[in-house]
Design a protein around this motif. Structure first.
Motif, mmCIF file in Angstrom:
data_model
loop_
_atom_site.group_PDB
_atom_site.id
_atom_site.type_symbol
_atom_site.label_atom_id
_atom_site.label_comp_id
_atom_site.label_asym_id
_atom_site.label_seq_id
_atom_site.Cartn_x
_atom_site.Cartn_y
_atom_site.Cartn_z
ATOM 1 N N ASN A 1 58.386 15.579 -54.574
ATOM 2 C CA ASN A 1 59.110 16.798 -54.222
ATOM 3 C C ASN A 1 58.177 17.976 -53.965
ATOM 4 O O ASN A 1 58.434 18.791 -53.077
ATOM 5 C CB ASN A 1 60.116 17.160 -55.322
ATOM 6 C CG ASN A 1 61.403 16.370 -55.198
ATOM 7 O OD1 ASN A 1 61.825 16.017 -54.102
ATOM 8 N ND2 ASN A 1 62.039 16.090 -56.325
ATOM 9 N N THR A 2 57.103 18.079 -54.736
ATOM 10 C CA THR A 2 56.180 19.182 -54.495
ATOM 11 C C THR A 2 55.448 18.976 -53.171
ATOM 12 O O THR A 2 55.213 19.934 -52.425
ATOM 13 C CB THR A 2 55.170 19.321 -55.654
ATOM 14 O OG1 THR A 2 54.475 18.083 -55.853
ATOM 15 C CG2 THR A 2 55.880 19.699 -56.948
ATOM 16 N N GLU B 1 53.342 18.493 -47.033
ATOM 17 C CA GLU B 1 52.403 17.375 -46.960
ATOM 18 C C GLU B 1 53.105 16.094 -46.511
ATOM 19 O O GLU B 1 52.463 15.161 -46.019
ATOM 20 C CB GLU B 1 51.741 17.165 -48.321
ATOM 21 C CG GLU B 1 50.895 18.357 -48.771
ATOM 22 C CD GLU B 1 50.420 18.218 -50.211
ATOM 23 O OE1 GLU B 1 50.633 17.135 -50.793
ATOM 24 O OE2 GLU B 1 49.852 19.185 -50.741
ATOM 25 N N ILE B 2 54.404 16.023 -46.720
ATOM 26 C CA ILE B 2 55.225 14.925 -46.231
ATOM 27 C C ILE B 2 56.477 15.547 -45.604
ATOM 28 O O ILE B 2 56.746 16.735 -45.772
ATOM 29 C CB ILE B 2 55.601 13.933 -47.354
ATOM 30 C CG1 ILE B 2 56.311 14.648 -48.506
ATOM 31 C CG2 ILE B 2 54.369 13.202 -47.869
ATOM 32 C CD1 ILE B 2 56.845 13.719 -49.582
ATOM 33 N N GLN C 1 68.420 18.930 -60.352
ATOM 34 C CA GLN C 1 67.776 19.559 -61.495
ATOM 35 C C GLN C 1 66.353 19.987 -61.166
ATOM 36 O O GLN C 1 65.913 21.073 -61.539
ATOM 37 C CB GLN C 1 67.788 18.595 -62.693
ATOM 38 C CG GLN C 1 69.183 18.376 -63.252
ATOM 39 C CD GLN C 1 69.245 17.224 -64.225
ATOM 40 O OE1 GLN C 1 68.390 16.352 -64.230
ATOM 41 N NE2 GLN C 1 70.278 17.203 -65.040
ATOM 42 N N PHE C 2 65.629 19.128 -60.444
ATOM 43 C CA PHE C 2 64.233 19.425 -60.125
ATOM 44 C C PHE C 2 64.124 20.637 -59.208
ATOM 45 O O PHE C 2 63.304 21.534 -59.433
ATOM 46 C CB PHE C 2 63.571 18.208 -59.471
ATOM 47 C CG PHE C 2 62.075 18.329 -59.323
ATOM 48 C CD1 PHE C 2 61.227 17.805 -60.285
ATOM 49 C CD2 PHE C 2 61.512 18.971 -58.226
ATOM 50 C CE1 PHE C 2 59.842 17.913 -60.161
ATOM 51 C CE2 PHE C 2 60.136 19.091 -58.090
ATOM 52 C CZ PHE C 2 59.301 18.564 -59.060
ATOM 53 N N LYS C 3 64.941 20.672 -58.175
ATOM 54 C CA LYS C 3 64.809 21.795 -57.241
ATOM 55 C C LYS C 3 65.290 23.107 -57.871
ATOM 56 O O LYS C 3 64.769 24.168 -57.552
ATOM 57 C CB LYS C 3 65.534 21.519 -55.923
ATOM 58 C CG LYS C 3 67.035 21.531 -55.959
ATOM 59 C CD LYS C 3 67.583 21.325 -54.543
ATOM 60 C CE LYS C 3 69.093 21.457 -54.509
ATOM 61 N NZ LYS C 3 69.633 21.327 -53.122
ATOM 62 N N GLU C 4 66.233 23.027 -58.800
ATOM 63 C CA GLU C 4 66.671 24.224 -59.520
ATOM 64 C C GLU C 4 65.562 24.718 -60.442
ATOM 65 O O GLU C 4 65.245 25.904 -60.483
ATOM 66 C CB GLU C 4 67.926 23.910 -60.332
ATOM 67 C CG GLU C 4 68.418 25.034 -61.229
ATOM 68 C CD GLU C 4 69.055 26.174 -60.468
ATOM 69 O OE1 GLU C 4 69.225 27.264 -61.064
ATOM 70 O OE2 GLU C 4 69.386 25.990 -59.280
#
Length: 274
Positions: A74-75, A81-82, A95-98
């Motif tokens: 995700n980062t 980069e992708i 949850q991760f993007k929040e």
């Protein structure tokens, strides 16, 4: 079973059983070829080899990049980069993007890796005796998922306010006084002879030699109310959500040919959800 609203919280890891990742698109100035960088988690590229061949017919070059953890995909996507990723479940993605304040968007579903209930002693979950011993994974995401599965199976009740990640303290009813014990997910299969019921997430079950659809005595329904939260997805930067090449990748993935290939490669351990 009542629908559980997605709960937001900080997570350092996700289990799982999940599987694909990606990056952004670029145009080759010397040709009409469009390049896509797709990130994946793991090294099994059999599905992606097929996608790669199909995209090549349309002058789209797919580069598959493997990541060793569940943070970098995700980062790397956020940092350009992708171009696209699909290693994660809906719940982890949200949850991760929040948590990290990322402007990412889900672009489509891929597969569902169902959690199952296993037993060496019982053929039906309802046959468990009073005070039976039950093991669930000790990480937040899979532990909560396991408790919801026990609720779905009719063995316990969980406080709705706990959302999708309840803990043992959120169990509001336990008619058979089951002894629910949390332990490291990868230790549960080897402990099965000492347990009445074991809730094992898909990846761990497959690694232990189980075929989830055949060997479990109860398994998550991919069409249940909560199941959507555990679907694996494609994710892109929100600015790329209408990118034609990325949408074409998803379209080729979500075909009957790929559905058949998924069934052949994963032998029922992963269920197409498109």
């Amino acid at each position: 079973m009542k629908f559980k609203k997605l709960a937001l919280l900080t997570l350092s890891l996700v289990t799982a059983t999940s599987i694909f990742t990606g990056c952004g698109t670029s145009e080759d100035v010397s040709s009409d070829t469009t390049k896509i960088k797709l990130g994946v988690n793991g090294t099994d590229f059999r599905i992606w080899d097929y996608i790669q061949e199909e995209l090549a017919k349309e002058n789209i070059e797919l580069e598959v990049i493997s990541f060793a953890d569940y943070i970098q995909p995700n980062t790397a996507l956020d940092q350009g980069e992708i171009d696209i990723n699909s290693f994660q479940t809906n719940i982890y993605f949200e949850q991760f993007k929040e948590e990290h304040k990322l402007d990412l968007t889900a672009l489509g579903n891929t597969v569902f890796a169902p959690m199952g209930i296993y037993s060496d002693k019982l053929d039906n979950v309802t046959d468990i005796a009073e005070g039976g011993l039950v093991a669930i994974p000790n990480d937040l995401t899979n532990g909560g998922r396991a408790l919801l599965l026990l609720e779905e199976a009719g063995l316990i009740e969980v406080d709705d306010a706990a959302g999708l990640i309840p803990t043992l303290k959120d169990v509001t009813a336990n008619p058979k006084n089951l002894k629910i014990q949390d332990m490291a997910a990868n230790q549960i299969p080897r402990s099965l002879p000492d347990l009445d019921l074991a809730l094992i997430n898909n990846g761990v079950a497959v690694d232990a030699g189980f075929k989830p659809l055949e060997d479990s005595i109860y398994i998550e329904d991919p069409e249940s109310e909560n199941a959507f939260n555990y679907y694996n997805i494609f994710a892109v930067r929100t600015s790329d959500k209408d990118n034609a090449a990325l949408k074409r990748l998803v379209e080729i993935y979500q075909t009957d040919e790929v559905k058949t290939l998924i069934d052949e490669v994963y032998d029922g351990a992963m269920l197409p959800v498109f």
